[in-house]
Every structure is written in structure tokens, then in C-alpha cells.
Design a protein around this motif. Structure first.
Motif, PDB file in Angstrom:
ATOM      1  N   GLU A 253     -11.964   8.170   6.523  1.00  0.00           N
ATOM      2  CA  GLU A 253     -12.098   7.799   7.926  1.00  0.00           C
ATOM      3  C   GLU A 253     -12.345   6.299   8.022  1.00  0.00           C
ATOM      4  N   ALA A 254     -11.363   5.575   8.521  1.00  0.00           N
ATOM      5  CA  ALA A 254     -11.466   4.124   8.671  1.00  0.00           C
ATOM      6  C   ALA A 254     -10.329   3.639   9.558  1.00  0.00           C
ATOM      7  N   GLY A 255     -10.483   2.436  10.070  1.00  0.00           N
ATOM      8  CA  GLY A 255      -9.447   1.824  10.888  1.00  0.00           C
ATOM      9  C   GLY A 255      -8.568   0.904  10.060  1.00  0.00           C
ATOM     10  N   ALA A 256      -7.404   0.582  10.602  1.00  0.00           N
ATOM     11  CA  ALA A 256      -6.444  -0.276   9.898  1.00  0.00           C
ATOM     12  C   ALA A 256      -6.970  -1.690   9.685  1.00  0.00           C
ATOM     13  N   GLU A 257      -7.959  -2.089  10.485  1.00  0.00           N
ATOM     14  CA  GLU A 257      -8.501  -3.443  10.371  1.00  0.00           C
ATOM     15  C   GLU A 257      -9.645  -3.540   9.371  1.00  0.00           C
ATOM     16  N   ASP A 258     -10.083  -2.412   8.828  1.00  0.00           N
ATOM     17  CA  ASP A 258     -11.214  -2.406   7.891  1.00  0.00           C
ATOM     18  C   ASP A 258     -11.020  -1.265   6.889  1.00  0.00           C
ATOM     19  N   LEU A 259     -10.106  -1.461   5.957  1.00  0.00           N
ATOM     20  CA  LEU A 259      -9.735  -0.408   5.008  1.00  0.00           C
ATOM     21  C   LEU A 259     -10.784  -0.234   3.913  1.00  0.00           C
ATOM     22  N   PRO A 260     -11.024   1.006   3.487  1.00  0.00           N
ATOM     23  CA  PRO A 260     -12.050   1.289   2.482  1.00  0.00           C
ATOM     24  C   PRO A 260     -11.530   1.162   1.052  1.00  0.00           C
ATOM     25  N   PHE A 261     -10.861   0.051   0.745  1.00  0.00           N
ATOM     26  CA  PHE A 261     -10.294  -0.179  -0.583  1.00  0.00           C
ATOM     27  C   PHE A 261     -10.655  -1.584  -1.050  1.00  0.00           C
ATOM     28  N   ALA A 262     -10.786  -1.739  -2.348  1.00  0.00           N
ATOM     29  CA  ALA A 262     -11.094  -3.054  -2.925  1.00  0.00           C
ATOM     30  C   ALA A 262      -9.876  -3.979  -2.826  1.00  0.00           C
ATOM     31  N   ASP A 263     -10.130  -5.261  -2.916  1.00  0.00           N
ATOM     32  CA  ASP A 263      -9.056  -6.251  -2.920  1.00  0.00           C
ATOM     33  C   ASP A 263      -8.054  -5.924  -4.031  1.00  0.00           C
ATOM     34  N   GLY A 264      -6.774  -5.976  -3.710  1.00  0.00           N
ATOM     35  CA  GLY A 264      -5.721  -5.812  -4.704  1.00  0.00           C
ATOM     36  C   GLY A 264      -5.672  -4.469  -5.399  1.00  0.00           C
ATOM     37  N   SER A 265      -6.214  -3.432  -4.788  1.00  0.00           N
ATOM     38  CA  SER A 265      -6.314  -2.136  -5.464  1.00  0.00           C
ATOM     39  C   SER A 265      -5.240  -1.126  -5.062  1.00  0.00           C
ATOM     40  N   VAL A 266      -4.347  -1.493  -4.165  1.00  0.00           N
ATOM     41  CA  VAL A 266      -3.365  -0.556  -3.618  1.00  0.00           C
ATOM     42  C   VAL A 266      -1.953  -1.050  -3.935  1.00  0.00           C
ATOM     43  N   ARG A 267      -1.078  -0.140  -4.354  1.00  0.00           N
ATOM     44  CA  ARG A 267       0.309  -0.526  -4.681  1.00  0.00           C
ATOM     45  C   ARG A 267       1.265  -0.375  -3.514  1.00  0.00           C
ATOM     46  N   GLY A 268       0.923   0.463  -2.569  1.00  0.00           N
ATOM     47  CA  GLY A 268       1.791   0.677  -1.416  1.00  0.00           C
ATOM     48  C   GLY A 268       0.981   0.942  -0.166  1.00  0.00           C
ATOM     49  N   TYR A 269       1.491   0.507   0.961  1.00  0.00           N
ATOM     50  CA  TYR A 269       0.815   0.650   2.251  1.00  0.00           C
ATOM     51  C   TYR A 269       1.864   1.019   3.277  1.00  0.00           C
ATOM     52  N   ARG A 270       1.602   2.066   4.054  1.00  0.00           N
ATOM     53  CA  ARG A 270       2.530   2.467   5.111  1.00  0.00           C
ATOM     54  C   ARG A 270       1.736   2.727   6.379  1.00  0.00           C
ATOM     55  N   ALA A 271       2.117   2.061   7.443  1.00  0.00           N
ATOM     56  CA  ALA A 271       1.544   2.303   8.773  1.00  0.00           C
ATOM     57  C   ALA A 271       2.665   2.893   9.615  1.00  0.00           C
ATOM     58  N   ASP A 272       2.556   4.167   9.912  1.00  0.00           N
ATOM     59  CA  ASP A 272       3.602   4.894  10.625  1.00  0.00           C
ATOM     60  C   ASP A 272       3.120   5.198  12.046  1.00  0.00           C
ATOM     61  N   LYS A 273       3.742   4.542  13.010  1.00  0.00           N
ATOM     62  CA  LYS A 273       3.375   4.694  14.415  1.00  0.00           C
ATOM     63  C   LYS A 273       1.893   4.391  14.635  1.00  0.00           C
ATOM     64  N   VAL A 274       1.453   3.260  14.095  1.00  0.00           N
ATOM     65  CA  VAL A 274       0.050   2.840  14.171  1.00  0.00           C
ATOM     66  C   VAL A 274      -0.099   1.505  14.893  1.00  0.00           C
ATOM     67  N   VAL A 275       0.735   0.546  14.558  1.00  0.00           N
ATOM     68  CA  VAL A 275       0.527  -0.842  14.989  1.00  0.00           C
ATOM     69  C   VAL A 275       0.501  -0.974  16.508  1.00  0.00           C
ATOM     70  N   HIS A 276       1.282  -0.163  17.223  1.00  0.00           N
ATOM     71  CA  HIS A 276       1.343  -0.288  18.684  1.00  0.00           C
ATOM     72  C   HIS A 276       0.035   0.093  19.390  1.00  0.00           C
ATOM     73  N   VAL A 277      -0.857   0.816  18.727  1.00  0.00           N
ATOM     74  CA  VAL A 277      -2.126   1.174  19.371  1.00  0.00           C
ATOM     75  C   VAL A 277      -3.227   0.153  19.084  1.00  0.00           C
ATOM     76  N   LEU A 278      -2.960  -0.810  18.234  1.00  0.00           N
ATOM     77  CA  LEU A 278      -3.967  -1.804  17.863  1.00  0.00           C
ATOM     78  C   LEU A 278      -3.986  -2.973  18.849  1.00  0.00           C
ATOM     79  N   GLN A 279      -5.169  -3.463  19.142  1.00  0.00           N
ATOM     80  CA  GLN A 279      -5.287  -4.636  20.014  1.00  0.00           C
ATOM     81  C   GLN A 279      -4.913  -5.920  19.267  1.00  0.00           C
ATOM     82  N   GLU A 280      -5.203  -5.949  17.961  1.00  0.00           N
ATOM     83  CA  GLU A 280      -4.930  -7.134  17.148  1.00  0.00           C
ATOM     84  C   GLU A 280      -4.172  -6.732  15.886  1.00  0.00           C
TER      85      GLU A 280
END
Length: 194
Positions: free
Chosen positions: A32-59
Motif C-alpha cells: 500500500e503506497a502511492g506513486a509519489e512515495d514508493l516503498p523500494f530502495a534506490d535502484g532496486s527495481v528492474r521494471g516499472y509500469r503505471a497502467d491508467k495511473v498518471v491521469h489521477v495524479l496532481q503532480e
């Protein structure tokens, strides 16, 4: 050397969505987290997908910066989303249909975010940015519920009157019954490398 297969982790800030995801895929991992504050360490993820997410964000730029933070060098990002203001619906009253589509779009955080994917990724320091546009076409009467999800918020927000919205939905039901329903939704798909 034993190679560990990649695993997907779902992230959403809404407890209701987390509960639904866990019920559907009990063996999967969700946080449980938002796209602006991900619960992962720096450089720890190989892939990222935001599917129908960006349009609901203010920033949306904050979310892209956060994705860049958690992606490892060479990691890939993909952004997928519909272009809300460009939804096309065959109707006898094109002007009213545009009013409903735009009123619904204007209720979102960044309804035209799909058009900004390229700029967002470039501003976020990503390389090899590509953008594709695809259009999904719906003619099945089962998609009438999608039209109600456009009309109801436009009506509730005062952009259109209840009687007008009901008549427009009735016209769409008649089109569906006659096999003439047509809804076209453009989507942008953007990808890049960290």
C-alpha cells in the motif's frame, strides 16, 4: 549460480484496491503506497509500469521522478493511459457528447497526462523514450456501463442536466439494441530506459 526469477509487486494507495487484489491473487505481493512515495530502495527495481495511473495524479512529474529513483541503471519504465478528452462516441448529438466527455475528463487530476508522457519521461532523465498510440474500439452492448461512468460524474458536477444525461444514455441504449454502438478510446503507451 542460482538465478532468481523476477517477481512483480503491485502498489496502490487505496486499501479497497489492495483488498481486491489480494483476494484475486492471494500468492502475489502487494504494498500500500502511492506513486509519489514508493516503498523500494534506490535502484532496486528492474521494471516499472503505471497502467491508467498518471491521469489521477496532481503532480505526475513527482511520480516519474520516484520511478527513476527506484529503477536500477538500464531498468525500463512503461506508462499506459487513455486520453480522456479524446474519447469518441457515436451519437446524434455530438456537441452534448463532447460536453460529457470533457466534463468527465476535467474531474481528473491530470486528464491529458497521456499526451505528456514523452515530456515527463525526458524531463525525468530517461533515455530511449518511445511513444505509441493505440485505439480500443467497443461495440458490445456490455460497454454501456462505461458511458454511465462518463455521464454520472458530468451530471453530478453540474456540467449537464439529469434529463439531458438520461436522454443521451437512452440514445446509446437504442444504438446498442440496433447494433450501432461505437465507443473509441485512444491510449498512449510510452516506454524508456533509466
Amino acid at each position: 549460480m542460482l538465478k532468481v526469477p523476477p517477481r512483480a509487486v503491485g502498489v496502490d494507495p487505496r486499501p479497497r484496491m489492495m483488498a481486491a487484489a489480494r483476494e484475486r491473487w492471494p500468492e502475489a505481493e502487494f504494498r500500500e503506497a502511492g506513486a509519489e512515495d514508493l516503498p523500494f530502495a534506490d535502484g532496486s527495481v528492474r521494471g516499472y509500469r503505471a497502467d491508467k495511473v498518471v491521469h489521477v495524479l496532481q503532480e505526475p512529474g513527482r511520480a516519474v521522478a520516484e520511478a527513476r529513483r527506484v529503477l536500477c541503471p538500464g531498468g525500463r519504465i512503461a506508462l499506459v493511459g487513455q486520453v480522456w478528452g479524446a474519447i469518441m462516441i457515436d451519437s446524434d448529438d455530438a456537441a452534448f457528447t463532447r460536453t460529457i466527455v470533457h466534463a468527465r475528463a476535467d474531474l481528473l487530476g491530470t486528464p491529458r497526462a497521456g499526451r505528456q508522457y514523452r515530456s515527463l519521461l525526458l524531463a525525468g532523465g530517461f533515455d530511449d523514450v518511445t511513444v505509441e498510440a493505440h485505439t480500443s474500439v467497443f461495440t458490445d452492448p456490455a460497454t454501456l456501463s462505461l458511458l454511465a461512468r462518463l455521464a454520472e460524474p458530468a451530471c453530478a458536477g453540474g456540467a449537464v442536466g439529469r434529463d439531458q444525461a438520461d436522454e443521451w444514455l437512452a440514445e446509446q441504449r437504442r444504438r446498442a439494441e440496433a447494433g450501432r454502438l461505437l465507443i473509441a478510446i485512444p491510449f498512449f503507451v510510452a516506454s524508456a530506459s533509466a
